[in-house]
Design an enzyme around this catalytic site. Structure first.
Site, PDB file in Angstrom:
ATOM      1  N   GLU A 156     -30.806 -47.287 -28.988  1.00 51.46           N
ATOM      2  CA  GLU A 156     -31.993 -46.638 -29.448  1.00 51.46           C
ATOM      3  C   GLU A 156     -32.425 -47.317 -30.592  1.00 51.46           C
ATOM      4  O   GLU A 156     -33.604 -47.663 -30.745  1.00 51.46           O
ATOM      5  CB  GLU A 156     -31.828 -45.179 -29.502  1.00 51.46           C
ATOM      6  CG  GLU A 156     -31.702 -44.395 -28.283  1.00 51.46           C
ATOM      7  CD  GLU A 156     -31.054 -43.006 -28.227  1.00 51.46           C
ATOM      8  OE1 GLU A 156     -30.258 -42.892 -29.179  1.00 51.46           O
ATOM      9  OE2 GLU A 156     -31.661 -42.149 -27.567  1.00 51.46           O
ATOM     10  N   ALA A 188     -24.773 -42.449 -32.483  1.00 50.83           N
ATOM     11  CA  ALA A 188     -24.496 -41.713 -33.550  1.00 50.83           C
ATOM     12  C   ALA A 188     -22.977 -41.304 -33.718  1.00 50.83           C
ATOM     13  O   ALA A 188     -22.356 -41.414 -32.975  1.00 50.83           O
ATOM     14  CB  ALA A 188     -25.552 -40.501 -33.119  1.00 50.83           C
ATOM     15  N   GLY A 198     -27.135 -44.118 -29.886  1.00 54.04           N
ATOM     16  CA  GLY A 198     -28.248 -44.120 -30.880  1.00 54.04           C
ATOM     17  C   GLY A 198     -28.134 -45.897 -31.255  1.00 54.04           C
ATOM     18  O   GLY A 198     -29.166 -46.203 -31.748  1.00 54.04           O
ATOM     19  N   GLU A 251     -24.566 -40.669 -23.724  1.00 56.10           N
ATOM     20  CA  GLU A 251     -24.356 -39.376 -24.314  1.00 56.10           C
ATOM     21  C   GLU A 251     -24.158 -38.377 -23.559  1.00 56.10           C
ATOM     22  O   GLU A 251     -23.503 -37.202 -23.699  1.00 56.10           O
ATOM     23  CB  GLU A 251     -25.821 -38.958 -24.930  1.00 56.10           C
ATOM     24  CG  GLU A 251     -26.473 -39.671 -26.187  1.00 56.10           C
ATOM     25  CD  GLU A 251     -27.069 -40.960 -25.801  1.00 56.10           C
ATOM     26  OE1 GLU A 251     -26.949 -41.413 -24.781  1.00 56.10           O
ATOM     27  OE2 GLU A 251     -27.755 -41.314 -26.609  1.00 56.10           O
TER      28      GLU A 251
HETATM   29  C1  HXC Z   1     -17.828 -41.878 -34.375  1.00 54.13           C
HETATM   30  C2  HXC Z   1     -16.986 -43.597 -33.424  1.00 54.13           C
HETATM   31  C3  HXC Z   1     -18.055 -43.445 -32.382  1.00 54.13           C
HETATM   32  C4  HXC Z   1     -19.166 -42.772 -32.279  1.00 54.13           C
HETATM   33  C5  HXC Z   1     -16.495 -45.271 -31.988  1.00 54.13           C
HETATM   34  N1  HXC Z   1     -15.931 -44.484 -32.682  1.00 54.13           N
HETATM   35  N2  HXC Z   1     -17.810 -44.561 -31.667  1.00 54.13           N
HETATM   36  N3  HXC Z   1     -16.944 -42.775 -33.985  1.00 54.13           N
HETATM   37  N4  HXC Z   1     -18.904 -41.825 -33.484  1.00 54.13           N
HETATM   38  N5  HXC Z   1     -20.098 -43.045 -31.826  1.00 54.13           N
HETATM   39  C6  HXC Z   1     -14.734 -44.885 -33.776  1.00 54.13           C
HETATM   40  C7  HXC Z   1     -13.635 -44.274 -32.843  1.00 54.13           C
HETATM   41  O1  HXC Z   1     -13.483 -42.850 -32.972  1.00 54.13           O
HETATM   42  C8  HXC Z   1     -12.617 -44.984 -33.416  1.00 54.13           C
HETATM   43  O2  HXC Z   1     -12.257 -44.406 -34.415  1.00 54.13           O
HETATM   44  C9  HXC Z   1     -12.994 -46.333 -33.758  1.00 54.13           C
HETATM   45  O3  HXC Z   1     -14.432 -46.182 -33.711  1.00 54.13           O
HETATM   46  C10 HXC Z   1     -12.851 -47.507 -32.762  1.00 54.13           C
HETATM   47  O4  HXC Z   1     -13.276 -46.941 -31.538  1.00 54.13           O
HETATM   48  P1  HXC Z   1     -12.355 -46.843 -30.224  1.00 54.13           P
HETATM   49  O5  HXC Z   1     -12.890 -45.828 -29.555  1.00 54.13           O
HETATM   50  O6  HXC Z   1     -10.795 -46.807 -30.515  1.00 54.13           O
HETATM   51  O7  HXC Z   1     -12.539 -48.399 -29.674  1.00 54.13           O
HETATM   52  P2  HXC Z   1     -12.617 -48.872 -28.132  1.00 54.13           P
HETATM   53  O8  HXC Z   1     -11.466 -48.263 -27.349  1.00 54.13           O
HETATM   54  O9  HXC Z   1     -12.778 -50.453 -28.064  1.00 54.13           O
HETATM   55  O10 HXC Z   1     -13.764 -48.149 -27.418  1.00 54.13           O
HETATM   56  C11 HXC Z   1     -15.188 -48.617 -27.985  1.00 54.13           C
HETATM   57  C12 HXC Z   1     -16.307 -47.976 -27.558  1.00 54.13           C
HETATM   58  C13 HXC Z   1     -15.941 -46.150 -27.715  1.00 54.13           C
HETATM   59  C14 HXC Z   1     -16.407 -48.186 -25.964  1.00 54.13           C
HETATM   60  C15 HXC Z   1     -17.567 -48.067 -27.959  1.00 54.13           C
HETATM   61  O11 HXC Z   1     -15.337 -46.133 -29.226  1.00 54.13           O
HETATM   62  C16 HXC Z   1     -17.026 -45.013 -27.332  1.00 54.13           C
HETATM   63  O12 HXC Z   1     -17.048 -44.843 -26.132  1.00 54.13           O
HETATM   64  N6  HXC Z   1     -17.579 -44.842 -28.264  1.00 54.13           N
HETATM   65  C17 HXC Z   1     -18.580 -43.554 -28.131  1.00 54.13           C
HETATM   66  C18 HXC Z   1     -19.958 -44.092 -27.722  1.00 54.13           C
HETATM   67  C19 HXC Z   1     -20.836 -43.094 -27.428  1.00 54.13           C
HETATM   68  O13 HXC Z   1     -20.416 -42.024 -26.673  1.00 54.13           O
HETATM   69  N7  HXC Z   1     -22.115 -43.137 -28.100  1.00 54.13           N
HETATM   70  C20 HXC Z   1     -22.899 -42.079 -28.010  1.00 54.13           C
HETATM   71  C21 HXC Z   1     -22.775 -41.328 -29.259  1.00 54.13           C
HETATM   72  S1  HXC Z   1     -23.995 -39.980 -29.250  1.00 54.13           S
HETATM   73  P3  HXC Z   1     -10.663 -44.222 -35.049  1.00 54.13           P
HETATM   74  O14 HXC Z   1     -10.465 -43.257 -36.176  1.00 54.13           O
HETATM   75  O15 HXC Z   1     -10.099 -43.361 -33.735  1.00 54.13           O
HETATM   76  O16 HXC Z   1      -9.797 -45.384 -34.891  1.00 54.13           O
HETATM   77  C22 HXC Z   1     -25.475 -40.611 -29.565  1.00 54.13           C
HETATM   78  C23 HXC Z   1     -26.564 -39.508 -29.562  1.00 54.13           C
HETATM   79  C24 HXC Z   1     -27.832 -40.431 -29.788  1.00 54.13           C
HETATM   80  O17 HXC Z   1     -25.575 -41.747 -29.958  1.00 54.13           O
HETATM   81  C25 HXC Z   1     -28.867 -39.716 -30.587  1.00 54.13           C
HETATM   82  C26 HXC Z   1     -29.645 -40.394 -31.405  1.00 54.13           C
HETATM   83  C27 HXC Z   1     -29.269 -41.175 -32.564  1.00 54.13           C
END
Ligand code: HXC
Length: 258
Positions: free
Chosen positions: A112, A65, A109, A132
């Site tokens: 999911e 998400a 997400g 998460e």
């Molecule tokens: C918003 C995101 C994002 C996310 C990545 N980005 N994941 N933006 N929401 N979930 C953005 C980053 O901010 C960044 O933007 C760009 O994408 C590239 O990401 P990087 O982190 O620079 O890339 P990298 O170092 O290769 O790492 C990739 C990654 C990491 C491992 C996927 O981005 C990451 O850990 N993302 C979050 C994963 C996460 O926690 N997901 C769960 C979300 S909560 P900028 O602008 O800085 O370039 C969830 C709740 C579920 O899903 C509920 C139901 C739907």
């Protein structure tokens, strides 16, 4: 329909829906989820479409998400909009088979969403996770429920509590994905599977999807009863007559969805 966060291509009875927010690792914001559900519903209602594929980019199926969008929300905000309930309900209501073709990150997400599809074909680059917990929240679109049913309690707890990622090989071993293919072959393989499904009777394919999905909702005796009733109902179709006649006559079946 014009979309900004997804790309939809319909060819040879297959709707290929590509998540397309490259700057945000295909993070699932409100717009993307809304467009995805609209596109799925369009495909479900389009007689030319017989199978749907959802995919992302080489780097990310979807990294979860959209954290930027969620970060400032309060409990009351997410409660009032019933965050992610709509996406869960709308994707679950699609009757035609949906394949998730996953390369790169399928996190939170994203994992999911892949599990909301009917089965997952993974590239050897795929990484699945429910991270998460690192953000101070828990899974909100099935990561504690569907993942546990797919991979069992121990591995699901491991994923949900440590936030670690599972690679494609582990995901296949655990039963989360149906097959793993080289990344370059992902769309070819998913399209091949979709083509096989598209060749079946649409009525039978939808029935098969319904009965397998019910296995997650019902105790065994009720599930068996449901399966038997649907199995019996297949004998009311012309496609059952055609399928069995074609076998006996040693020819390919010509299904007409009747
Ligand atoms: C918003 C995101 C994002 C996310 C990545 N980005 N994941 N933006 N929401 N979930 C953005 C980053 O901010 C960044 O933007 C760009 O994408 C590239 O990401 P990087 O982190 O620079 O890339 P990298 O170092 O290769 O790492 C990739 C990654 C990491 C491992 C996927 O981005 C990451 O850990 N993302 C979050 C994963 C996460 O926690 N997901 C769960 C979300 S909560 P900028 O602008 O800085 O370039 C969830 C709740 C579920 O899903 C509920 C139901 C739907």
């Amino acid at each position: 329909m014009a979309f900004e966060t997804i790309i939809v291509e319909i060819e040879d009875h297959i709707a290929l829906i590509k998540l397309n927010r490259p700057d945000a690792m295909n993070a699932l914001n409100t717009q993307l989820l809304g467009e995805l559900c609209d596109a799925l519903e369009d495909a479900d209602g389009n007689d030319k479409v017989r199978c749907i594929i959802i995919t992302g980019s080489d780097k990310a199926f979807a990294a979860g998400a959209d954290i930027k969008e969620m970060s400032a929300m309060s409990y009351v905000d997410v409660f009032n909009i019933n965050l992610f309930a709509d996406a869960n309900d709308r994707v679950s209501a699609i009757r035609k088979p949906i394949i998730a073709a996953v390369a790169g990150y399928a996190l939170g997400g994203g994992c999911e969403l892949a599990m909301l599809c009917d089965f997952i074909i993974a590239a050897d680059t795929a990484k699945f996770g429910q991270p998460e917990i690192n953000l101070g929240v828990i899974a909100g679109l099935g990561g504690s429920q569907r993942l546990t049913r797919f991979v069992g309690k121990s591995k699901s707890m491991d994923m949900n509590l440590t936030g670690r990622f599972m690679d494609a090989e582990e995901a296949e071993r655990a039963g989360l994905v149906s097959r793993v293919v080289p990344a370059k072959k992902l769309i070819e393989e998913a399209t091949g599977a979709a083509q096989k499904i598209a060749e079946k009777s649409q009525i039978t394919a939808i029935a098969a999807k319904e009965v397998v999905n019910r296995s997650y909702e019902l105790p065994l005796s009720e599930g068996m009863l449901f399966e038997r009733r649907v199995f019996h109902s297949m004998f009311a179709t012309e496609d059952q007559k055609e399928g069995m006649a074609a076998f006996l006559e040693k020819r390919a079946a010509q299904f007409r969805d009747k």
